[in-house]
Write a protein that holds these residues in place. Sequence first.
Motif, mmCIF file in Angstrom:
data_model
loop_
_atom_site.group_PDB
_atom_site.id
_atom_site.type_symbol
_atom_site.label_atom_id
_atom_site.label_comp_id
_atom_site.label_asym_id
_atom_site.label_seq_id
_atom_site.Cartn_x
_atom_site.Cartn_y
_atom_site.Cartn_z
ATOM 1 N N PRO A 272 5.287 -17.148 42.542
ATOM 2 C CA PRO A 272 5.956 -15.903 42.184
ATOM 3 C C PRO A 272 7.469 -16.105 42.078
ATOM 4 O O PRO A 272 8.036 -16.903 42.807
ATOM 5 N N ASP A 273 8.070 -15.381 41.185
ATOM 6 C CA ASP A 273 9.512 -15.505 41.030
ATOM 7 C C ASP A 273 10.221 -14.610 42.054
ATOM 8 O O ASP A 273 9.598 -13.889 42.828
ATOM 9 N N LEU A 274 11.550 -14.655 42.064
ATOM 10 C CA LEU A 274 12.350 -13.932 43.047
ATOM 11 C C LEU A 274 12.114 -12.425 42.979
ATOM 12 O O LEU A 274 11.991 -11.758 44.007
ATOM 13 N N ALA A 275 12.020 -11.884 41.775
ATOM 14 C CA ALA A 275 11.796 -10.438 41.632
ATOM 15 C C ALA A 275 10.455 -10.025 42.231
ATOM 16 O O ALA A 275 10.357 -8.995 42.900
ATOM 17 N N GLU A 276 9.427 -10.828 42.006
ATOM 18 C CA GLU A 276 8.112 -10.526 42.570
ATOM 19 C C GLU A 276 8.133 -10.606 44.087
ATOM 20 O O GLU A 276 7.525 -9.779 44.770
ATOM 21 N N LEU A 277 8.861 -11.605 44.622
ATOM 22 C CA LEU A 277 8.968 -11.730 46.072
ATOM 23 C C LEU A 277 9.686 -10.535 46.675
ATOM 24 O O LEU A 277 9.272 -10.012 47.709
ATOM 25 N N LYS A 278 10.755 -10.087 46.022
ATOM 26 C CA LYS A 278 11.476 -8.907 46.514
ATOM 27 C C LYS A 278 10.568 -7.686 46.478
ATOM 28 O O LYS A 278 10.567 -6.871 47.399
ATOM 29 N N GLU A 279 9.785 -7.561 45.415
ATOM 30 C CA GLU A 279 8.857 -6.445 45.291
ATOM 31 C C GLU A 279 7.799 -6.494 46.393
ATOM 32 O O GLU A 279 7.464 -5.481 46.995
ATOM 33 N N LEU A 280 7.292 -7.691 46.673
ATOM 34 C CA LEU A 280 6.297 -7.847 47.730
ATOM 35 C C LEU A 280 6.876 -7.510 49.096
ATOM 36 O O LEU A 280 6.223 -6.844 49.911
ATOM 37 N N ILE A 281 8.116 -7.940 49.349
ATOM 38 C CA ILE A 281 8.763 -7.644 50.619
ATOM 39 C C ILE A 281 8.949 -6.137 50.771
ATOM 40 O O ILE A 281 8.682 -5.570 51.833
ATOM 41 N N THR A 282 9.373 -5.485 49.705
ATOM 42 C CA THR A 282 9.542 -4.036 49.742
ATOM 43 C C THR A 282 8.208 -3.360 50.020
ATOM 44 O O THR A 282 8.119 -2.445 50.843
ATOM 45 N N MET A 283 7.168 -3.824 49.358
ATOM 46 C CA MET A 283 5.845 -3.256 49.555
ATOM 47 C C MET A 283 5.371 -3.481 50.991
ATOM 48 O O MET A 283 4.836 -2.568 51.629
ATOM 49 N N LEU A 284 5.601 -4.681 51.537
ATOM 50 C CA LEU A 284 5.176 -4.980 52.902
ATOM 51 C C LEU A 284 5.928 -4.130 53.920
ATOM 52 O O LEU A 284 5.347 -3.675 54.903
ATOM 53 N N ALA B 246 -2.718 -2.184 44.396
ATOM 54 C CA ALA B 246 -3.673 -2.617 43.372
ATOM 55 C C ALA B 246 -2.943 -3.250 42.192
ATOM 56 O O ALA B 246 -3.394 -4.268 41.639
ATOM 57 N N ALA B 247 -1.804 -2.675 41.807
ATOM 58 C CA ALA B 247 -1.030 -3.217 40.688
ATOM 59 C C ALA B 247 -0.469 -4.595 41.032
ATOM 60 O O ALA B 247 -0.492 -5.513 40.205
ATOM 61 N N VAL B 248 0.020 -4.755 42.260
ATOM 62 C CA VAL B 248 0.566 -6.059 42.675
ATOM 63 C C VAL B 248 -0.544 -7.100 42.709
ATOM 64 O O VAL B 248 -0.369 -8.232 42.240
ATOM 65 N N LYS B 249 -1.707 -6.723 43.256
ATOM 66 C CA LYS B 249 -2.840 -7.664 43.267
ATOM 67 C C LYS B 249 -3.217 -8.079 41.855
ATOM 68 O O LYS B 249 -3.497 -9.247 41.592
ATOM 69 N N GLN B 250 -3.212 -7.115 40.941
ATOM 70 C CA GLN B 250 -3.545 -7.402 39.544
ATOM 71 C C GLN B 250 -2.545 -8.398 38.953
ATOM 72 O O GLN B 250 -2.934 -9.354 38.296
ATOM 73 N N ARG B 251 -1.253 -8.165 39.221
ATOM 74 C CA ARG B 251 -0.220 -9.081 38.691
ATOM 75 C C ARG B 251 -0.368 -10.468 39.293
ATOM 76 O O ARG B 251 -0.202 -11.473 38.609
ATOM 77 N N LEU B 252 -0.682 -10.536 40.595
ATOM 78 C CA LEU B 252 -0.852 -11.837 41.233
ATOM 79 C C LEU B 252 -2.074 -12.559 40.683
ATOM 80 O O LEU B 252 -2.043 -13.773 40.494
ATOM 81 N N GLN B 253 -3.147 -11.823 40.421
ATOM 82 C CA GLN B 253 -4.336 -12.430 39.830
ATOM 83 C C GLN B 253 -4.027 -12.955 38.437
ATOM 84 O O GLN B 253 -4.475 -14.030 38.061
ATOM 85 N N CYS B 254 -3.264 -12.191 37.687
ATOM 86 C CA CYS B 254 -2.896 -12.629 36.338
ATOM 87 C C CYS B 254 -2.063 -13.895 36.396
ATOM 88 O O CYS B 254 -2.247 -14.806 35.603
#
Length: 85
Positions: free
Chosen positions: A1-13, A68-76
């Motif tokens: 995952p790139d930096l933006a995705e990691l930031k998004e995951l941290i925010t979600m967590l 669900a959207a994050v899981k979908q993006r990670l699966q993609c």
Amino acid sequence: PDLAELKELITMLRGNAAKVLQHGRRADSIVRSMLQHARGQGAALVEVKWNDLVDEAVSSEAAAVELAAVKQRLQCGASGSATGP
């Protein structure tokens, strides 16, 4: 995952951790009520703030949709193609 995705995951967590704390407090309240009932003590009426209750329900659903959207993006990203939920 790139930096933006990691930031998004941290925010979600962080949001999920806040929800876990909130639900833990609610569960504590429910257990206390159940114990009070089992001991035969009368139940006390509790004032409910409807706006807070609705906000909690909406936030919970929004978090589920976001997850669900994050899981979908990670699966993609992992498979290289879009797949259904």
